[in-house]
Design an enzyme around this catalytic site. Structure first.
Site: not given
Lengths: 167, 167
Positions: A7, A66, A138
């Site tokens: 992420d 992502e 995260d």
């Protein structure tokens, strides 16, 4: 098969590693890589060093990042793009295939709906990886990306069944 | 002092190298690095390989990267950010200080006004570096960034005078 999920963010890039063997998915590790303070180029170098350390330590077979982008403003989006490049670059430099997933695809894979909120995602990550602990949202998001990839990479309809059962 | 300038882009990143000795600025080389086709992670790796080759060949003392961002849309800005990260990362990984300049600052340094168009910039780059040839506008922009940095890094009021005289 070992999957690492990312992420990305310039200040903090979350990462999470899972092992997939048939229907069994096991949590390996998770954490955050930080870029520290100072000029942008130096921060990108530190992010590269930290992410490389994680990849070399855990030796994943596949990576997933992502594909998020903020619409807040162009400067924030540019910043995110710069951080994202490092998450894409490091595994690819090690010859590891890198997949990309939109946030909605991750949420749909994990929670079943594209517009789930962060706490629902974290709830499902905890359910799918019993005993997992993470200090930071995260890292949870990164584990969700790894799970999404394990599922989408066709590691098995059995995983889909496990998801259904856990839901 | 040897300066390398970059005009980053995912498809094509322009680069230009100049040597500065007192008031004398000499063109060393310029060109473009390309990322080819395929998935984003692989393209970033190729960009990294190509930019690293240029930096290792020309061994600049300082680097400068244009801090441009498109406002067209978030996806384009994200893409540019990803390419930009590589131009910032590679010299910093070699321990070379990396400066950033907004396009307006580059134009103001080279042409004297912040809103000069590309042909004016190319015209001045040709005048400041007699005999220079470039195949591509991206290389000309990269040379402009290198010249801007040479000037801003305080390499001398003499360079400012040379700019004035050439204008």
């Amino acid at each position: 098969m070992r999957v690492i999920g990312f992420d990305p963010g310039l200040r903090r890039t979350g990462w999470g590693v899972v092992d997939v063997a048939g229907s069994r998915i096991t949590h390996v590790a998770n954490g955050v890589c930080t870029s520290g303070e100072g000029d942008l180029a130096g921060r990108l170098v530190r992010l590269h060093v930290e992410i490389e350390r994680v990849v070399l330590e855990h030796r994943p077979d596949q990576a997933a990042v992502e594909h998020t982008f903020v619409n807040r403003d162009a400067a924030a989006t540019l910043k995110l793009g710069q951080a994202r490049a490092i998450s894409l670059l490091v595994p690819a430099q090690q010859g590891i295939p890198v997949a990309e997933y939109a946030p909605n695809a991750v949420k749909k894979a994990i929670v079943g709906v594209g517009h789930a909120d962060k706490t629902q995602v974290q709830h499902m990550v905890r359910r799918l990886l019993p005993g997992v602990g993470f200090d930071c949202a995260d890292s949870a998001d990164a584990l969700a990306v790894a799970l999404c990839h394990a599922w989408n990479a066709g590691v098995g309809s059995r995983m889909a069944k496990a998801l259904e059962a856990a839901r």
